[in-house]
Design an enzyme around this catalytic site. Structure first.
Site, PDB file in Angstrom:
ATOM      1  N   GLY A 130      58.403  17.841  37.434  1.00 44.65           N
ATOM      2  CA  GLY A 130      59.208  16.701  37.010  1.00 44.65           C
ATOM      3  C   GLY A 130      58.291  15.546  36.667  1.00 44.65           C
ATOM      4  N   GLY A 131      58.741  14.655  35.797  1.00 45.68           N
ATOM      5  CA  GLY A 131      57.907  13.518  35.412  1.00 45.68           C
ATOM      6  C   GLY A 131      56.554  13.994  34.925  1.00 45.68           C
ATOM      7  CG  ASP A 132      53.148  11.623  35.889  1.00 44.57           C
ATOM      8  OD1 ASP A 132      54.027  11.616  36.779  1.00 44.57           O
ATOM      9  OD2 ASP A 132      52.157  10.869  35.927  1.00 44.57           O
ATOM     10  CD  GLU A 133      54.763  15.444  41.810  1.00 44.64           C
ATOM     11  OE1 GLU A 133      54.200  14.575  42.487  1.00 44.64           O
ATOM     12  OE2 GLU A 133      55.919  15.861  42.034  1.00 44.64           O
ATOM     13  CG  LEU A 193      49.383  13.677  33.763  1.00 41.74           C
ATOM     14  CD1 LEU A 193      50.074  13.647  32.406  1.00 41.74           C
ATOM     15  CD2 LEU A 193      48.070  14.445  33.675  1.00 41.74           C
TER      16      LEU A 193
END
Length: 192
Positions: free
Chosen positions: A108-111, A68
């Site tokens: 993970g995160g925005d991945e 994102l």
């Protein structure tokens, strides 16, 4: 009837333990926030998809890596609750873009990453990638704010030619990074 009671207790105990084990297994392979498969489960499914892709030369299998564009600014300006809400919303939207045979995961995160299985043509692949991109470029309503997260998507169009899932992810990552740098939205990795 005390013996019967004993049996019931044991049975209850086993079924409780089984559901607890199932829960633990689920937690080990799924992302707690979105409920999507996590990196571990994605890796396993990718290896299996690669095996199928090698056997079925007539069909295409691809991997998409999605990042994102506005996630950090949402977290910074609206806080982590809004960030979490955005990730949940994104995972729901991604699910609407693919078929049940495909895998959508949060790495993970925005991945996020997607395995597209058994499709017929590069044209179809590009259509799906564009649909995902356009869905993530539509506004989200977060805590009363309109946010357009936007996304950078890296695509590995053929996974059968790879030796390992890690290599596929590496190249999908490279393509995604290029998409981000060039502001292009979608970049296909060209493996010669």
């Amino acid at each position: 009837g005390e013996a019967i009671n004993g049996i019931i207790y044991i049975y209850q105990d086993i079924s409780e333990r089984k559901s607890f084990e199932a829960q633990i297994t689920h937690q080990a392979f799924h992302d707690a926030l979105t409920g999507l498969p996590n990196r571990t489960l994605f890796g396993e499914r990718l290896e299996r998809a690669m095996e199928r892709a090698r056997r079925r030369q007539d069909l295409m299998y691809a991997v998409l890596m999605i990042d994102l564009n506005k996630f950090k600014s949402v977290n910074d300006s609206l806080g982590h609750t809004a960030g979490d809400q955005l990730l949940i919303e994104v995972s729901k939207r991604l699910a609407t873009c693919v078929r049940t045979v495909d895998t959508v995961a949060r790495l993970g995160g925005d991945e996020f990453a997607i395995i597209l299985e058994e499709f017929a043509s590069g044209k179809e692949l590009r259509k799906v990638a564009r649909r995902i991109h356009s869905v993530l470029c539509q506004p989200f309503s977060l805590l009363g704010n309109e946010i357009i997260p936007g996304a950078s998507i890296g695509v590995v169009p053929k996974i059968a030619v790879y030796a390992s899932g890690d290599e596929v992810l590496r190249d999908a990552d490279i393509a995604m990074y290029k998409a981000k740098q060039q502001g292009k939205g979608i970049v296909l990795f060209d493996k010669r």
